[in-house]
Write a protein that holds these residues in place. Structure first.
Motif, PDB file in Angstrom:
ATOM      1  N   PHE A 179       0.837  -1.211   0.000  1.00  0.00           N
ATOM      2  CA  PHE A 179       0.000   0.000   0.000  1.00  0.00           C
ATOM      3  C   PHE A 179       0.870   1.260   0.000  1.00  0.00           C
ATOM      4  N   PHE A 180       1.942   1.244   0.765  1.00  0.00           N
ATOM      5  CA  PHE A 180       2.825   2.412   0.817  1.00  0.00           C
ATOM      6  C   PHE A 180       3.356   2.746  -0.583  1.00  0.00           C
ATOM      7  N   THR A 181       3.758   1.729  -1.309  1.00  0.00           N
ATOM      8  CA  THR A 181       4.258   1.951  -2.675  1.00  0.00           C
ATOM      9  C   THR A 181       3.171   2.548  -3.567  1.00  0.00           C
ATOM     10  N   ASP A 182       1.952   2.004  -3.475  1.00  0.00           N
ATOM     11  CA  ASP A 182       0.843   2.526  -4.270  1.00  0.00           C
ATOM     12  C   ASP A 182       0.522   3.969  -3.882  1.00  0.00           C
ATOM     13  N   PHE A 183       0.516   4.237  -2.594  1.00  0.00           N
ATOM     14  CA  PHE A 183       0.217   5.592  -2.107  1.00  0.00           C
ATOM     15  C   PHE A 183       1.242   6.593  -2.635  1.00  0.00           C
ATOM     16  N   MET A 184       2.505   6.226  -2.567  1.00  0.00           N
ATOM     17  CA  MET A 184       3.569   7.125  -3.008  1.00  0.00           C
ATOM     18  C   MET A 184       3.508   7.363  -4.520  1.00  0.00           C
ATOM     19  N   ASN A 185       2.954   6.392  -5.261  1.00  0.00           N
ATOM     20  CA  ASN A 185       2.860   6.510  -6.720  1.00  0.00           C
ATOM     21  C   ASN A 185       1.484   7.000  -7.202  1.00  0.00           C
ATOM     22  N   GLY A 186       0.618   7.347  -6.255  1.00  0.00           N
ATOM     23  CA  GLY A 186      -0.710   7.831  -6.629  1.00  0.00           C
ATOM     24  C   GLY A 186      -1.618   6.770  -7.189  1.00  0.00           C
ATOM     25  N   LYS A 187      -1.338   5.495  -6.899  1.00  0.00           N
ATOM     26  CA  LYS A 187      -2.126   4.385  -7.438  1.00  0.00           C
ATOM     27  C   LYS A 187      -3.181   3.929  -6.430  1.00  0.00           C
ATOM     28  N   VAL A 188      -3.848   4.892  -5.821  1.00  0.00           N
ATOM     29  CA  VAL A 188      -4.935   4.615  -4.881  1.00  0.00           C
ATOM     30  C   VAL A 188      -6.130   5.468  -5.291  1.00  0.00           C
ATOM     31  N   GLY A 189      -7.296   5.182  -4.699  1.00  0.00           N
ATOM     32  CA  GLY A 189      -8.477   5.957  -5.018  1.00  0.00           C
ATOM     33  C   GLY A 189      -8.275   7.449  -4.786  1.00  0.00           C
ATOM     34  N   CYS A 190      -8.638   8.271  -5.757  1.00  0.00           N
ATOM     35  CA  CYS A 190      -8.493   9.736  -5.751  1.00  0.00           C
ATOM     36  C   CYS A 190      -7.075  10.195  -5.999  1.00  0.00           C
ATOM     37  N   GLY A 191      -6.201   9.293  -6.420  1.00  0.00           N
ATOM     38  CA  GLY A 191      -4.900   9.691  -6.942  1.00  0.00           C
ATOM     39  C   GLY A 191      -3.872  10.112  -5.921  1.00  0.00           C
ATOM     40  N   SER A 192      -2.957  10.963  -6.361  1.00  0.00           N
ATOM     41  CA  SER A 192      -1.790  11.333  -5.561  1.00  0.00           C
ATOM     42  C   SER A 192      -2.106  12.362  -4.481  1.00  0.00           C
ATOM     43  N   TYR A 193      -1.737  12.034  -3.246  1.00  0.00           N
ATOM     44  CA  TYR A 193      -1.841  12.991  -2.137  1.00  0.00           C
ATOM     45  C   TYR A 193      -1.032  14.245  -2.441  1.00  0.00           C
ATOM     46  N   PHE A 194       0.168  14.058  -2.966  1.00  0.00           N
ATOM     47  CA  PHE A 194       1.075  15.186  -3.200  1.00  0.00           C
ATOM     48  C   PHE A 194       0.531  16.111  -4.288  1.00  0.00           C
ATOM     49  N   ASP A 195      -0.017  15.535  -5.351  1.00  0.00           N
ATOM     50  CA  ASP A 195      -0.626  16.343  -6.401  1.00  0.00           C
ATOM     51  C   ASP A 195      -1.838  17.102  -5.863  1.00  0.00           C
TER      52      ASP A 195
END
Length: 314
Positions: A179-195
């Motif tokens: 999950f951490f890898t997906d989160f860092m790459n924006g591969k979770v629901g609603c996309g990238s936290y950073f974006d």
């Protein structure tokens, strides 16, 4: 909108039933480069939102998933009700209309006809959304609706999102490392936290937009409520602010979660703490998140507001 959330609980319970037999490969769909959960959203609704007409008195609560939007939704509804001083009969009428219109808990959820139903709502609308600014109806900005942007430090957001996803059987379960890898790459629901945070940073100086941190609400809820009430033009006494704060504690919300969010209750209101990231982050993950924050958000207005060194450093 009205404080009664029975229609929300019913919607979420239906999502659980409908998503029970969903295939893993159908869990998400991509719309304009961002992933959305199929059980909650569909492309036709997102497309219909492009022509949605916002009102000048709308209040939009925008927040990335698991930053505390359910909590702040309750707070906003309570503040609005206290400021407007609805009678008991008026509250009953509002609740009946919400149920009749089958309103959903997020602007992007539900069927495409939701936009038309929202237009029939005769009271001030509190519209919740996880959408990035570029995906929101342009009328929100054109018509100067008030937008409250809720942000939370990325480490606690990631951990809360991980537990939330693994507790919903219509989303694929994963290990924390995956999950951490997906989160860092924006591969979770609603996309990238950073974006998401970086895009909202471009708007925070607008007069009709205000950002507030989950952490500052946890530190001093009364002060946070006063800031929100002032921004929204709600005239409330000290006693009314105190009353809303007492009813909006995490403990109070968790105790009523089954009434307000149905079988989703425990999933939405898990811990509500600051610093839970320490339970899962490895040293390598700490360093990776620190680097990404420095690259993407450090020095931005919202990045400074998050107080990363205070909440995300050991």
């Amino acid at each position: 909108m009205a404080k009664n959330r029975q229609h929300v609980a019913e919607f979420m319970d239906k999502v659980m039933v409908d998503g029970a037999n969903m295939r893993k490969e159908d869990t998400y769909f991509s719309y304009k480069g961002v992933l959305y959960p199929t059980a909650l959203c569909n492309p036709e609704t997102l497309q219909a939102l492009e022509s949605f007409e916002a009102r000048m008195d709308d209040v939009v609560l925008a927040g990335y998933p698991k930053t505390g939007t359910n909590w702040l939704d309750h707070i906003l509804s309570s503040l609005e009700s206290a400021a407007t001083k609805y009678t008991e009969e008026e509250m009953k009428q509002r609740i009946a209309i919400e149920k009749e219109l089958a309103l959903v808990p997020r602007l992007e959820f539900g069927d495409p006809e939701m936009c038309k139903r929202l237009n029939k709502y005769p009271y001030r609308r509190i519209l919740l959304t996880h959408l990035h600014p570029h995906a929101l109806p342009t009328s929100i900005f054109k018509n100067k609706a008030k937008v409250l942007v809720l942000i939370r430090n990325p480490k606690d957001t990631a951990v809360s999102y991980f537990h939330f996803s693994n507790n919903l059987f219509f989303l694929p379960t994963s290990t924390w490392d995956q999950f951490f890898t997906d989160f860092m790459n924006g591969k979770v629901g609603c996309g990238s936290y950073f974006d998401y945070v970086a895009e909202w940073d471009k708007y925070v100086n607008d007069a009709n937009i205000m950002a507030i941190c989950y952490e500052e609400l946890k530190e001093d809820l009364n002060l946070g409520l006063k800031k929100i009430a002032k921004f929204l033009g709600f005239s409330l006494t000290e006693e009314e602010i105190k009353s809303v704060a007492e009813k909006s504690s995490f403990k109070a919300m968790k105790e009523k979660s089954s009434e307000t969010h149905g079988s989703f209750g425990d999933t939405f209101f898990r811990k509500g703490t600051v610093g839970d990231w320490k339970s899962l982050f490895s040293e390598a993950q700490n360093q990776e998140m620190d680097r990404r924050f420095e690259e993407c958000l450090a020095g931005t207005k919202l990045g400074v507001k998050i107080k990363y060194d205070t909440y995300c450093k050991v």
